[in-house]
Write a protein that holds these residues in place. Structure first.
Motif, PDB file in Angstrom:
ATOM      1  N   ALA A   1       0.817  -1.210   0.000  1.00 23.21           N
ATOM      2  CA  ALA A   1       0.000   0.000   0.000  1.00 23.21           C
ATOM      3  C   ALA A   1       0.854   1.266   0.000  1.00 23.21           C
ATOM      4  CB  ALA A   1      -0.936  -0.012   1.212  1.00 23.21           C
ATOM      5  N   LEU A   2       1.955   1.265   0.762  1.00 25.79           N
ATOM      6  CA  LEU A   2       2.806   2.447   0.819  1.00 25.79           C
ATOM      7  C   LEU A   2       3.471   2.737  -0.525  1.00 25.79           C
ATOM      8  CD1 LEU A   2       4.572   2.118   4.304  1.00 25.79           C
ATOM      9  CD2 LEU A   2       2.888   3.832   3.589  1.00 25.79           C
ATOM     10  N   VAL A   3       3.958   1.702  -1.188  1.00 28.12           N
ATOM     11  CA  VAL A   3       4.605   1.909  -2.488  1.00 28.12           C
ATOM     12  C   VAL A   3       3.621   2.507  -3.490  1.00 28.12           C
ATOM     13  CG1 VAL A   3       5.637   0.721  -4.466  1.00 28.12           C
ATOM     14  CG2 VAL A   3       6.352   0.135  -2.158  1.00 28.12           C
ATOM     15  N   ILE A   4       2.426   1.938  -3.562  1.00 27.25           N
ATOM     16  CA  ILE A   4       1.441   2.439  -4.524  1.00 27.25           C
ATOM     17  C   ILE A   4       0.976   3.848  -4.154  1.00 27.25           C
ATOM     18  CG2 ILE A   4      -0.813   1.990  -5.568  1.00 27.25           C
ATOM     19  CD1 ILE A   4       1.424   0.023  -6.335  1.00 27.25           C
ATOM     20  N   THR A   5       0.899   4.142  -2.860  1.00 25.40           N
ATOM     21  CA  THR A   5       0.454   5.465  -2.429  1.00 25.40           C
ATOM     22  C   THR A   5       1.497   6.540  -2.711  1.00 25.40           C
ATOM     23  OG1 THR A   5      -0.870   4.458  -0.669  1.00 25.40           O
ATOM     24  CG2 THR A   5      -0.386   6.807  -0.465  1.00 25.40           C
ATOM     25  N   LEU A   6       2.762   6.213  -2.492  1.00 21.95           N
ATOM     26  CA  LEU A   6       3.817   7.206  -2.644  1.00 21.95           C
ATOM     27  C   LEU A   6       4.233   7.418  -4.091  1.00 21.95           C
ATOM     28  CD1 LEU A   6       6.110   6.256   0.378  1.00 21.95           C
ATOM     29  CD2 LEU A   6       4.531   8.183   0.205  1.00 21.95           C
TER      30      LEU A   6
ATOM     31  N   PRO B   1       0.903  13.257 -10.681  1.00 18.27           N
ATOM     32  CA  PRO B   1      -0.506  12.911 -10.445  1.00 18.27           C
ATOM     33  C   PRO B   1      -1.331  12.829 -11.728  1.00 18.27           C
ATOM     34  CG  PRO B   1      -0.149  15.217  -9.962  1.00 18.27           C
ATOM     35  CD  PRO B   1       1.194  14.653 -10.343  1.00 18.27           C
ATOM     36  N   ASP B   2      -0.686  12.921 -12.884  1.00 21.11           N
ATOM     37  CA  ASP B   2      -1.403  12.890 -14.154  1.00 21.11           C
ATOM     38  C   ASP B   2      -2.095  11.536 -14.338  1.00 21.11           C
ATOM     39  OD1 ASP B   2      -2.298  13.449 -16.713  1.00 21.11           O
ATOM     40  OD2 ASP B   2      -0.445  12.747 -17.648  1.00 21.11           O
ATOM     41  N   PRO B   3      -3.422  11.501 -14.453  1.00 19.40           N
ATOM     42  CA  PRO B   3      -4.139  10.226 -14.548  1.00 19.40           C
ATOM     43  C   PRO B   3      -3.724   9.394 -15.760  1.00 19.40           C
ATOM     44  CG  PRO B   3      -5.654  12.011 -14.051  1.00 19.40           C
ATOM     45  CD  PRO B   3      -4.341  12.641 -14.394  1.00 19.40           C
TER      46      PRO B   3
ATOM     47  N   PRO C   1      -7.027  -4.156  -6.708  1.00 23.08           N
ATOM     48  CA  PRO C   1      -7.999  -3.296  -7.395  1.00 23.08           C
ATOM     49  C   PRO C   1      -8.306  -2.004  -6.657  1.00 23.08           C
ATOM     50  CG  PRO C   1      -8.710  -5.585  -7.451  1.00 23.08           C
ATOM     51  CD  PRO C   1      -7.551  -5.523  -6.509  1.00 23.08           C
ATOM     52  N   VAL C   2      -8.308  -2.039  -5.329  1.00 16.58           N
ATOM     53  CA  VAL C   2      -8.554  -0.817  -4.557  1.00 16.58           C
ATOM     54  C   VAL C   2      -7.430   0.191  -4.785  1.00 16.58           C
ATOM     55  CG1 VAL C   2      -8.899   0.120  -2.249  1.00 16.58           C
ATOM     56  CG2 VAL C   2      -9.836  -2.128  -2.836  1.00 16.58           C
ATOM     57  N   LEU C   3      -6.188  -0.303  -4.777  1.00 16.10           N
ATOM     58  CA  LEU C   3      -5.055   0.582  -5.032  1.00 16.10           C
ATOM     59  C   LEU C   3      -4.992   0.996  -6.496  1.00 16.10           C
ATOM     60  CD1 LEU C   3      -2.375  -1.247  -2.858  1.00 16.10           C
ATOM     61  CD2 LEU C   3      -3.675   0.814  -2.294  1.00 16.10           C
ATOM     62  N   GLY C   4      -5.555   0.159  -7.387  1.00  8.65           N
ATOM     63  CA  GLY C   4      -5.588   0.534  -8.797  1.00  8.65           C
ATOM     64  C   GLY C   4      -6.426   1.777  -9.045  1.00  8.65           C
ATOM     65  N   ILE C   5      -7.402   2.031  -8.196  1.00  9.38           N
ATOM     66  CA  ILE C   5      -8.202   3.254  -8.329  1.00  9.38           C
ATOM     67  C   ILE C   5      -7.314   4.481  -8.157  1.00  9.38           C
ATOM     68  CG2 ILE C   5     -10.126   4.560  -7.335  1.00  9.38           C
ATOM     69  CD1 ILE C   5     -11.349   1.905  -6.486  1.00  9.38           C
ATOM     70  N   MET C   6      -6.351   4.405  -7.239  1.00  8.81           N
ATOM     71  CA  MET C   6      -5.441   5.529  -7.004  1.00  8.81           C
ATOM     72  C   MET C   6      -4.549   5.784  -8.212  1.00  8.81           C
ATOM     73  SD  MET C   6      -4.274   4.611  -3.134  1.00  8.81           S
ATOM     74  CE  MET C   6      -3.213   6.053  -3.097  1.00  8.81           C
ATOM     75  N   LEU C   7      -4.330   4.758  -9.039  1.00  9.48           N
ATOM     76  CA  LEU C   7      -3.477   4.896 -10.219  1.00  9.48           C
ATOM     77  C   LEU C   7      -4.296   5.114 -11.489  1.00  9.48           C
ATOM     78  CD1 LEU C   7      -0.897   2.056  -9.471  1.00  9.48           C
ATOM     79  CD2 LEU C   7      -0.654   4.502  -9.035  1.00  9.48           C
TER      80      LEU C   7
ATOM     81  N   ALA D   1     -11.690   0.779 -15.087  1.00  5.35           N
ATOM     82  CA  ALA D   1     -12.517  -0.123 -14.286  1.00  5.35           C
ATOM     83  C   ALA D   1     -12.616  -1.517 -14.888  1.00  5.35           C
ATOM     84  CB  ALA D   1     -13.913   0.477 -14.113  1.00  5.35           C
ATOM     85  N   GLY D   2     -12.547  -1.645 -16.190  1.00  4.14           N
ATOM     86  CA  GLY D   2     -12.678  -2.946 -16.829  1.00  4.14           C
ATOM     87  C   GLY D   2     -11.530  -3.899 -16.581  1.00  4.14           C
ATOM     88  N   SER D   3     -10.436  -3.407 -16.005  1.00  8.47           N
ATOM     89  CA  SER D   3      -9.254  -4.250 -15.805  1.00  8.47           C
ATOM     90  C   SER D   3      -9.108  -4.736 -14.368  1.00  8.47           C
ATOM     91  CB  SER D   3      -7.989  -3.476 -16.202  1.00  8.47           C
ATOM     92  OG  SER D   3      -7.845  -2.318 -15.399  1.00  8.47           O
ATOM     93  N   TYR D   4     -10.025  -4.355 -13.488  1.00  9.89           N
ATOM     94  CA  TYR D   4      -9.873  -4.716 -12.073  1.00  9.89           C
ATOM     95  C   TYR D   4      -9.956  -6.227 -11.859  1.00  9.89           C
ATOM     96  CZ  TYR D   4     -10.478   0.246 -10.972  1.00  9.89           C
ATOM     97  OH  TYR D   4     -10.326   1.593 -10.885  1.00  9.89           O
TER      98      TYR D   4
END
Length: 247
Positions: free
Chosen positions: A55-60, A67-69, A139-145, A149-152
């Motif tokens: 979680a920390l790696v994906i968050t940081l 932050p570009d989507p 998948p929850v962390l994938g939302i932050m990246l 949605a189709g790839s979760y």
């Protein structure tokens, strides 16, 4: 499990039946699974550390890069898979370490049950408490990246398959280095090259789901790698444990 009944002949010629205690491989596998689950639930830090690291790696990462989507969605498959791989690797050193330190690993080698099957039971516990939670969390962390949605579903399924292979392959290195006082670095050097095919096809499955090419081929290869690992890894783990214990 019910015991078996044996007919014996007494000294005066009479037939006497004796019921032997039940047992066998199924009982040994269940006892190993239950014991390892209980031990790991008492040492919750060993279970939580890989998940917190993931979680920390994906968050940081978005903070350090951008932050570009659109950019985050492009790098998300590889980033999620690399972070999951490193998180799974983080917990491998303790897979057999506790049993080695308290002497129960030597007792495991002396049991009449096949060592490869008992080793497979221990690896199953490692995957249930490390690989499976990583797959469910991804998948929850994938939302932050900004992952589409189709790839979760593909992400979670590919990680569930891939982390099972990672646990089996990594257990070979953990068994080889269990007798070393500081075997963590050596363990990483041993197993990381073997992790590369799983990483390539796992990240490729998510990328294919994003672009709409279909991830079935990548998932099939991940399944084939898991099947190959299930056939070969338990025997390699058992041989590695015997080498580490007996020299």
């Amino acid at each position: 499990m019910a015991g078996s009944e044996t007919q014996l002949t007494s000294g005066d010629g009479r037939s006497v039946s004796r019921r032997e205690p039940g047992g066998g491989l199924a009982v040994a596998l269940w006892a190993t699974l239950r014991r390892d689950l209980l031990l790991l639930m008492r040492r919750r830090s060993e279970v939580l550390n890989p998940l917190v690291f993931f979680a920390l790696v994906i968050t940081l990462f978005p903070i350090g890069i951008s932050p570009d989507p659109q950019l985050l969605a492009t790098i998300a498959p590889g980033l999620l898979w690399v972070a999951a791989l490193l998180a799974a690797l983080l917990s491998l050193d303790s897979l057999f370490r506790g049993d080695y330190d308290d002497g129960s690993l030597e007792q495991l080698l002396l049991t009449p049950q096949p060592l490869p099957m008992l080793a497979l039971a221990k690896v199953t516990v490692h995957w249930l408490l490390t690989g499976l939670p990583l797959a469910l969390m991804a998948p929850v962390l994938g939302i932050m990246l900004s992952l589409p949605a189709g790839s979760y579903l593909v992400l979670a399924f590919s990680l569930a398959l891939g982390t099972a292979s990672l646990s089996l392959i990594g257990a070979i290195g953990a068994a080889l280095t269990v007798g070393l006082s500081r075997g963590g670095v050596l363990l990483s050097l041993l197993v990381l090259p073997l992790y590369i095919p799983v990483l390539i096809f796992g990240a490729g499955a998510v990328q294919a789901a994003i672009v709409g090419d279909g991830a079935a081929a990548h998932l099939a290869i991940l399944g084939a790698l898991l099947a190959l690992s299930l056939m070969l890894a338990p025997w390699a783990i058992a041989a590695s444990l015997r080498i580490s214990i007996n020299g």
